[in-house]
Scaffold this active site. Sequence first.
Site, PDB file in Angstrom:
ATOM      1  N   LYS A 191       0.878  -1.176   0.000  1.00 49.54           N
ATOM      2  CA  LYS A 191       0.000   0.000   0.000  1.00 49.54           C
ATOM      3  C   LYS A 191       0.915   1.226   0.000  1.00 49.54           C
ATOM      4  O   LYS A 191       1.533   1.565   1.011  1.00 49.54           O
ATOM      5  CB  LYS A 191      -0.907   0.016   1.243  1.00 49.54           C
ATOM      6  N   GLU A 266      10.199   2.108  10.442  1.00 50.95           N
ATOM      7  CA  GLU A 266      11.223   3.131  10.202  1.00 50.95           C
ATOM      8  C   GLU A 266      10.494   4.463  10.241  1.00 50.95           C
ATOM      9  O   GLU A 266       9.721   4.773   9.331  1.00 50.95           O
ATOM     10  CB  GLU A 266      11.876   2.932   8.830  1.00 50.95           C
ATOM     11  N   CYS A 300      13.923  11.538   6.151  1.00 49.00           N
ATOM     12  CA  CYS A 300      13.932  11.141   7.563  1.00 49.00           C
ATOM     13  C   CYS A 300      15.277  11.466   8.182  1.00 49.00           C
ATOM     14  O   CYS A 300      15.385  11.661   9.382  1.00 49.00           O
ATOM     15  CB  CYS A 300      13.618   9.660   7.686  1.00 49.00           C
ATOM     16  N   GLU A 401       9.883  16.933  14.543  1.00 47.14           N
ATOM     17  CA  GLU A 401      10.230  16.777  13.126  1.00 47.14           C
ATOM     18  C   GLU A 401       9.395  17.749  12.298  1.00 47.14           C
ATOM     19  O   GLU A 401       8.175  17.717  12.360  1.00 47.14           O
ATOM     20  CB  GLU A 401       9.948  15.335  12.681  1.00 47.14           C
TER      21      GLU A 401
HETATM   22  P1  NAP Z   1       2.781   8.949   7.112  1.00 40.17           P
HETATM   23  O1  NAP Z   1       1.748  10.004   6.970  1.00 40.17           O
HETATM   24  O2  NAP Z   1       3.007   8.371   8.463  1.00 40.17           O
HETATM   25  O3  NAP Z   1       2.368   7.794   6.064  1.00 40.17           O
HETATM   26  C1  NAP Z   1       3.160   6.673   5.843  1.00 40.17           C
HETATM   27  C2  NAP Z   1       2.305   5.571   5.241  1.00 40.17           C
HETATM   28  O4  NAP Z   1       1.375   5.110   6.222  1.00 40.17           O
HETATM   29  C3  NAP Z   1       1.472   6.022   4.037  1.00 40.17           C
HETATM   30  O5  NAP Z   1       1.389   4.990   3.101  1.00 40.17           O
HETATM   31  C4  NAP Z   1       0.110   6.282   4.675  1.00 40.17           C
HETATM   32  O6  NAP Z   1      -0.972   6.214   3.771  1.00 40.17           O
HETATM   33  C5  NAP Z   1       0.052   5.134   5.664  1.00 40.17           C
HETATM   34  N1  NAP Z   1      -0.924   5.326   6.735  1.00 40.17           N
HETATM   35  C6  NAP Z   1      -1.498   6.487   7.141  1.00 40.17           C
HETATM   36  N2  NAP Z   1      -2.386   6.229   8.143  1.00 40.17           N
HETATM   37  C7  NAP Z   1      -2.367   4.899   8.364  1.00 40.17           C
HETATM   38  C8  NAP Z   1      -3.059   4.022   9.251  1.00 40.17           C
HETATM   39  N3  NAP Z   1      -3.944   4.475  10.146  1.00 40.17           N
HETATM   40  N4  NAP Z   1      -2.797   2.699   9.184  1.00 40.17           N
HETATM   41  C9  NAP Z   1      -1.889   2.213   8.314  1.00 40.17           C
HETATM   42  N5  NAP Z   1      -1.208   2.987   7.434  1.00 40.17           N
HETATM   43  C10 NAP Z   1      -1.438   4.312   7.462  1.00 40.17           C
HETATM   44  O7  NAP Z   1       4.213   9.449   6.600  1.00 40.17           O
HETATM   45  P2  NAP Z   1       4.562  10.213   5.265  1.00 40.17           P
HETATM   46  O8  NAP Z   1       4.089  11.619   5.407  1.00 40.17           O
HETATM   47  O9  NAP Z   1       4.139   9.427   4.083  1.00 40.17           O
HETATM   48  O10 NAP Z   1       6.170  10.180   5.315  1.00 40.17           O
HETATM   49  C11 NAP Z   1       6.913  11.071   6.064  1.00 40.17           C
HETATM   50  C12 NAP Z   1       7.361  10.427   7.366  1.00 40.17           C
HETATM   51  O11 NAP Z   1       8.081   9.237   7.083  1.00 40.17           O
HETATM   52  C13 NAP Z   1       8.321  11.313   8.140  1.00 40.17           C
HETATM   53  O12 NAP Z   1       7.999  11.265   9.506  1.00 40.17           O
HETATM   54  C14 NAP Z   1       9.681  10.667   7.886  1.00 40.17           C
HETATM   55  O13 NAP Z   1      10.649  10.900   8.893  1.00 40.17           O
HETATM   56  C15 NAP Z   1       9.297   9.233   7.813  1.00 40.17           C
HETATM   57  N6  NAP Z   1      10.327   8.461   7.103  1.00 40.17           N
HETATM   58  C16 NAP Z   1      11.137   7.644   7.830  1.00 40.17           C
HETATM   59  C17 NAP Z   1      12.154   6.937   7.205  1.00 40.17           C
HETATM   60  C18 NAP Z   1      13.062   6.039   7.997  1.00 40.17           C
HETATM   61  O14 NAP Z   1      13.680   5.181   7.392  1.00 40.17           O
HETATM   62  N7  NAP Z   1      13.186   6.197   9.297  1.00 40.17           N
HETATM   63  C19 NAP Z   1      12.324   7.061   5.825  1.00 40.17           C
HETATM   64  C20 NAP Z   1      11.478   7.907   5.116  1.00 40.17           C
HETATM   65  C21 NAP Z   1      10.472   8.589   5.763  1.00 40.17           C
HETATM   66  P3  NAP Z   1      -1.589   7.559   3.133  1.00 40.17           P
HETATM   67  O15 NAP Z   1      -0.507   8.157   2.306  1.00 40.17           O
HETATM   68  O16 NAP Z   1      -2.729   7.056   2.331  1.00 40.17           O
HETATM   69  O17 NAP Z   1      -1.998   8.450   4.274  1.00 40.17           O
END
Ligand code: NAP
Length: 516
Positions: A191, A266, A300, A401
């Site tokens: 997904k 992550e 990240c 963040e």
């Molecule tokens: P996000 O809003 O947390 O979304 C991540 C994924 O989770 C998306 O596919 C999202 O779908 C899905 N999701 C949202 N709500 C959910 C739920 N209730 N149940 C299951 N899945 C759900 O993060 P993002 O804005 O895409 O990415 C940015 C974040 O990722 C930042 O905090 C960044 O630090 C982190 N990140 C971490 C790493 C690492 O390796 N540590 C690497 C890259 C990014 P939708 O898009 O449909 O909402």
Amino acid sequence: MATDIKSDKLATANDLSKMSYGNFINGKWVKSVTGKTFTSYNPANLNLSLGTFASSDITDVNNAVEAANNAFKSWRKTPAPVRAEIILKAGYLLETRKEEIAQIMVQEMGKVIKEARGDVQEAIDMAKYMAGEGRRLTGQTVPSELPNKFAMCVRSPMGVVGVITPWNFPIAIPSWKIFPALVSGNTVVIKPASDTPLCAIKFVEILAEAGIPDGVINLVTGSGSVVGMGLVDHPLVRAISITGSTDIGSRVAGRCGELMKKISCELGGKNAICVMDDADMELALEGALWGAFGTAGQRCTATSRIIVHEKIYKEFCHEFKAITSSLKIGNGLNPDVAIGPVINKEQLHSINKYVEIGKKEGATLLYGGNILNTGEFANGCFHEPTIFSDVNSKMRIAQEEIFGPVTAIMPVKNFAQAIEVANSTEFGLSLSMYTQNVNKAFSAIEELESGIVYINAPTIGAEIQLPFGGIKKTGNGHREAGTTAIEQFTEWKTVYIDYSGRLQKAQIDSFEDLEN
Ligand code: NAP
């Protein structure tokens, strides 16, 4: 369903907006049972779209998981070196289509073209690396305490794995999860983030072209709460691998905990570069600039804090402001542009909200701070690169963040205070130390609380053959990439083979008893 844009004809926004895409289930592109769609927009110009995508529901998730579960029966029996051949082929196809996919990525999520090529390259590297793993997938053999008995551990695939990915590395991150999951013998339902469905579709198309059997890889687009949580809740999904925010990751991990599912997270970061008074100043400035503003700060591992020794603080602030002002902002397809748009309007306003918070907290706004919304920026999601100075570790801009082109410069008195400030957040992904002193460098390696430490390099720039991940609220102890990637997607099976022809009782029969 997905009418392909051929690699010999590079994608243009006009081609893309006319396209409509479904889910990939059991080797076929199919419409969602809902019949509903959503649109993916170009953050450099929200009047341009990348097409429409299936807004799926739980029935689509169930269909995908069932297909994956059926395919698992034969995929797990396919020898790992044969599975690896398909992954290697996918790597070569990614190489062939690198430019096409990079250009789509720029249009779908805004990073500049050089970085988009790097994102695809990371997936190519991962494909080649994980294909090699097909001829390793090493186990363990250890001596038994009893005679005529053989003891070993082998890895078993888990079954259906649910992969939930963010938008900021829309090709690289799926590859970090999907290639190791597949080479280990699992089947996958992905997904992708709703901001970057097209990149994920391109990735899945490539696996299909490489000859992955029907049902081994499946893709369902739609919201996190419905499709993402649907995967987490599905009883046939044995493991979840998610990259995203700490908020969403902890919710998913909590649910997986209740259901006793393997979960690797992550999550967020609040990374810092420390610059000591003996550092190579030019190198540190260049590293801080790249770390803070690469991918418009939406990594990240982005350098959102720069901790500077008081002896060089003034000079550093002055020089950093000067080099930041030279960065060109604009559409990432222009090769001269250094900072593209941020992902969407919501994120743009969230970033700017933090600028207001920083001002209220008493930090000095040294540079930037504004949303850009006139002229060439009128229809996009552009934010000036922004520098705060005189920041202390109690401020929210030093703790939370922001995920945008905003960085905080923090003065410190000495090395010990630099380490203390660097470690003062709830995150622990990537920390860096700039110093010419070997003793300080090694002390920093020991004292910095993060999964990744850099010496004389910025907080970004991980290589795929080493473990990637963080501690504290950045993750839950797993590591992606490197050989550790396989740990997320395999179970250990311990095997004892007794060829003595009699009952031998471990811990009860001694070797001497059995000899007599
Ligand atoms: P996000 O809003 O947390 O979304 C991540 C994924 O989770 C998306 O596919 C999202 O779908 C899905 N999701 C949202 N709500 C959910 C739920 N209730 N149940 C299951 N899945 C759900 O993060 P993002 O804005 O895409 O990415 C940015 C974040 O990722 C930042 O905090 C960044 O630090 C982190 N990140 C971490 C790493 C690492 O390796 N540590 C690497 C890259 C990014 P939708 O898009 O449909 O909402």
